[in-house]
Design a protein around this motif. Structure first.
Motif, PDB file in Angstrom:
ATOM      1  N   ALA A  40       2.971   3.416  13.867  1.00  0.00           N
ATOM      2  CA  ALA A  40       3.638   3.417  14.968  1.00  0.00           C
ATOM      3  C   ALA A  40       2.781   2.942  16.345  1.00  0.00           C
ATOM      4  O   ALA A  40       1.572   2.828  16.172  1.00  0.00           O
ATOM      5  N   PRO A  41       3.174   2.298  17.333  1.00  0.00           N
ATOM      6  CA  PRO A  41       2.529   1.918  18.502  1.00  0.00           C
ATOM      7  C   PRO A  41       1.405   3.052  18.954  1.00  0.00           C
ATOM      8  O   PRO A  41       1.799   3.855  19.188  1.00  0.00           O
ATOM      9  N   GLY A  42       0.152   2.726  19.091  1.00  0.00           N
ATOM     10  CA  GLY A  42      -0.771   3.514  19.399  1.00  0.00           C
ATOM     11  C   GLY A  42      -1.147   4.880  18.572  1.00  0.00           C
ATOM     12  O   GLY A  42      -1.906   5.467  18.855  1.00  0.00           O
ATOM     13  N   LYS A  43      -0.861   4.585  17.233  1.00  0.00           N
ATOM     14  CA  LYS A  43      -0.956   5.658  16.370  1.00  0.00           C
ATOM     15  C   LYS A  43      -1.578   5.017  15.254  1.00  0.00           C
ATOM     16  O   LYS A  43      -1.499   3.823  15.084  1.00  0.00           O
ATOM     17  N   ARG A  45      -2.070   4.557  11.088  1.00  0.00           N
ATOM     18  CA  ARG A  45      -1.490   4.268   9.876  1.00  0.00           C
ATOM     19  C   ARG A  45      -1.231   5.613   9.172  1.00  0.00           C
ATOM     20  O   ARG A  45      -2.065   6.414   8.926  1.00  0.00           O
ATOM     21  N   GLU A  46       0.349   5.989   8.559  1.00  0.00           N
ATOM     22  CA  GLU A  46       0.489   7.190   7.957  1.00  0.00           C
ATOM     23  C   GLU A  46       1.050   6.863   6.661  1.00  0.00           C
ATOM     24  O   GLU A  46       1.885   5.936   6.676  1.00  0.00           O
ATOM     25  N   PHE A  47       0.769   7.859   5.880  1.00  0.00           N
ATOM     26  CA  PHE A  47       1.799   7.596   4.529  1.00  0.00           C
ATOM     27  C   PHE A  47       2.963   8.133   4.723  1.00  0.00           C
ATOM     28  O   PHE A  47       3.246   8.899   5.543  1.00  0.00           O
ATOM     29  N   VAL A  48       4.029   7.237   4.217  1.00  0.00           N
ATOM     30  CA  VAL A  48       5.447   7.511   4.059  1.00  0.00           C
ATOM     31  C   VAL A  48       5.955   8.081   2.774  1.00  0.00           C
ATOM     32  O   VAL A  48       6.503   9.277   2.489  1.00  0.00           O
ATOM     33  N   GLY A  49       5.349   7.350   1.646  1.00  0.00           N
ATOM     34  CA  GLY A  49       5.730   7.856   0.345  1.00  0.00           C
ATOM     35  C   GLY A  49       5.345   7.078  -0.795  1.00  0.00           C
ATOM     36  O   GLY A  49       4.608   5.907  -0.391  1.00  0.00           O
ATOM     37  N   ARG A  50       5.497   7.404  -2.169  1.00  0.00           N
ATOM     38  CA  ARG A  50       4.986   6.542  -2.915  1.00  0.00           C
ATOM     39  C   ARG A  50       5.750   6.943  -4.158  1.00  0.00           C
ATOM     40  O   ARG A  50       6.779   7.675  -4.385  1.00  0.00           O
ATOM     41  N   ILE A  51       5.725   5.651  -5.125  1.00  0.00           N
ATOM     42  CA  ILE A  51       6.414   5.838  -6.440  1.00  0.00           C
ATOM     43  C   ILE A  51       5.205   5.619  -7.467  1.00  0.00           C
ATOM     44  O   ILE A  51       4.596   4.595  -7.624  1.00  0.00           O
TER      45      ILE A  51
END
Length: 119
Positions: A40-43, A45-51
């Motif tokens: 997100a802007p100014g943040k 990178r973060e994990f969302v999900g995986r397969i």
């Protein structure tokens, strides 16, 4: 080496759904753990999900659990991120990644696709 190309981003309204494809080339996704991340802007990178490569098991961050789902089409060599009930806080650049097996450490990245959710 693996190349990844995300697509499907755009501007949507809160509550809408969107599906992001990630097309892979260079190796079959059936042999790869694949992940989705977002920034997100100014943040950071973060994990969302995986397969996982084995059995296609999926895991999600708490922030998206129950709203997002990951699937794959091995024939098309494409991984999908289905996003439902989108919220303004889901606004971010979404990245597809090949993960080092059994970890959340990305090995290859796509260039990302921007998703903007308006309230």
């Amino acid at each position: 080496q693996v190349q990844l190309v995300e697509s499907g981003g755009g501007l949507v309204q809160a509550g809408d759904s969107l599906r992001l494809p990630c097309a892979a080339s260079g190796r079959s996704i059936s042999t790869l753990d694949m992940g989705w991340f977002r920034q997100a802007p100014g943040k950071e990178r973060e994990f969302v999900g995986r397969i996982t490569w084995s059995r296609g098991r999926t895991y999600y961050a708490d922030s998206v659990k129950g709203r997002f789902s990951i699937s794959r089409d091995i024939v098309q060599n494409t991984v999908y991120l289905q996003m439902n009930s989108l919220k303004p806080e889901d606004t971010a650049v979404y990245y597809c990644a090949v993960l080092v097996a059994n970890t959340l450490r990305p090995d290859y990245w796509g260039k990302g696709t921007l998703v903007t959710v308006s309230s």
